[in-house]
Design a protein around this motif. Structure first.
Motif: not given
Length: 265
Positions: A126-135
């Motif tokens: 999650f930190a590597k692939n989704n963090w930037g667009r996560a709420f």
């Protein structure tokens, strides 16, 4: 009920050891078993199989996922992203995050190291692939789950005055994780050389004398059923496999012996 049973047995096992009622030699393998069992609930919750078609029980589905996540040490909320990516790109090197499990074929040392890499990936995906667009809420939940998963273990080790408590928690967890990585991920997808929908996972057929182990495995030897129908709960794998076996064979699904990997008629 399965979730409640798993959590209760997990806590009871630690409590019995902490009070000197069972030895580390018993508590450690039991903790490994309950760790593996906890992933079954997490996996079912990720796929929405606990509430099924009853959307008003979606809260219960999430609750079960969050409750068992600290046992298997895989964040529930973020595991959805990793696991759905695995389903989308099964056995595709560079795209399937679980492809690294294929490293378990490189001897015992490789299998043990791969287990550590596997759980690192589960926690960092999650930190590597989704963090930037996560709420912000998603980020907070992710960080909270990681902190709690580590924190409860540290507290138990520090507060429980029982020699061997660290070994029980850490060694028991590692081998529970190893069992999960090997039997839940590696063996059903081996040899990782096929990406076709009906052929990227196997149905591993076990001899009658191994039925007790098959019960412990919780149906994942028929992992081909899960990849074909991810909304079917684990306790229905056997019935569905029996019903559609002619179709599976026609589509070339590997239905093989658990040890020999030779086709089973």
């Amino acid at each position: 009920m399965f979730t409640l049973l798993t959590i209760s047995l997990f806590i009871l096992n630690i409590a019995l050891f902490a009070n000197g009622l069972i030895t580390a030699w018993l508590a450690t393998p039991l903790l490994s078993v309950f760790t593996y069992m906890s992933y079954t609930t997490l996996h079912e919750a990720v796929h929405g199989n606990i509430h099924g078609n009853k959307s008003n029980f979606r809260w219960l589905n999430s609750l079960c996922g969050y409750l068992v996540a600290p046992i298997i040490a895989v964040p529930y909320a973020s595991h959805k992203h990793e696991h759905f990516t695995h389903h989308r790109f099964t056995n595709i090197d560079g795209k399937d995050p679980d492809f690294l499990i294929s490293g378990m074929s490189k001897g015992l040392a490789g299998a043990l190291l791969t287990t550590l890499k596997f759980f690192y990936t589960q926690n960092s995906f999650f930190a590597k692939n989704n963090w930037g667009r996560a709420f912000v809420q998603e980020r907070l939940i992710y960080c909270g789950e990681l902190s709690f998963s580590l924190g409860w273990r540290v507290l138990v080790i520090v507060l429980v005055d029982q020699p061997g408590i660290a070994a029980v928690l850490l060694v028991g967890y590692f081998f529970g994780g190893f069992f999960t990585a090997y039997w839940f991920a590696y063996r059903p997808h081996f040899p990782y050389d096929n990406t076709a929908r009906y052929q990227n996972t196997s149905s591993l057929i076990m001899p009658i004398w191994m039925r007790p182990f098959e019960w412990l495995w919780l149906g994942q030897n028929l992992h081909s059923i899960h990849h074909l129908f991810p909304r079917v709960p684990f306790y229905r794998y056997h019935a569905l496999h029996k019903e559609i076996e002619p179709i599976l064979r026609a589509q070339g699904t590997p239905i093989v012996g658990i040890w020999t990997r030779k086709p089973v008629n």
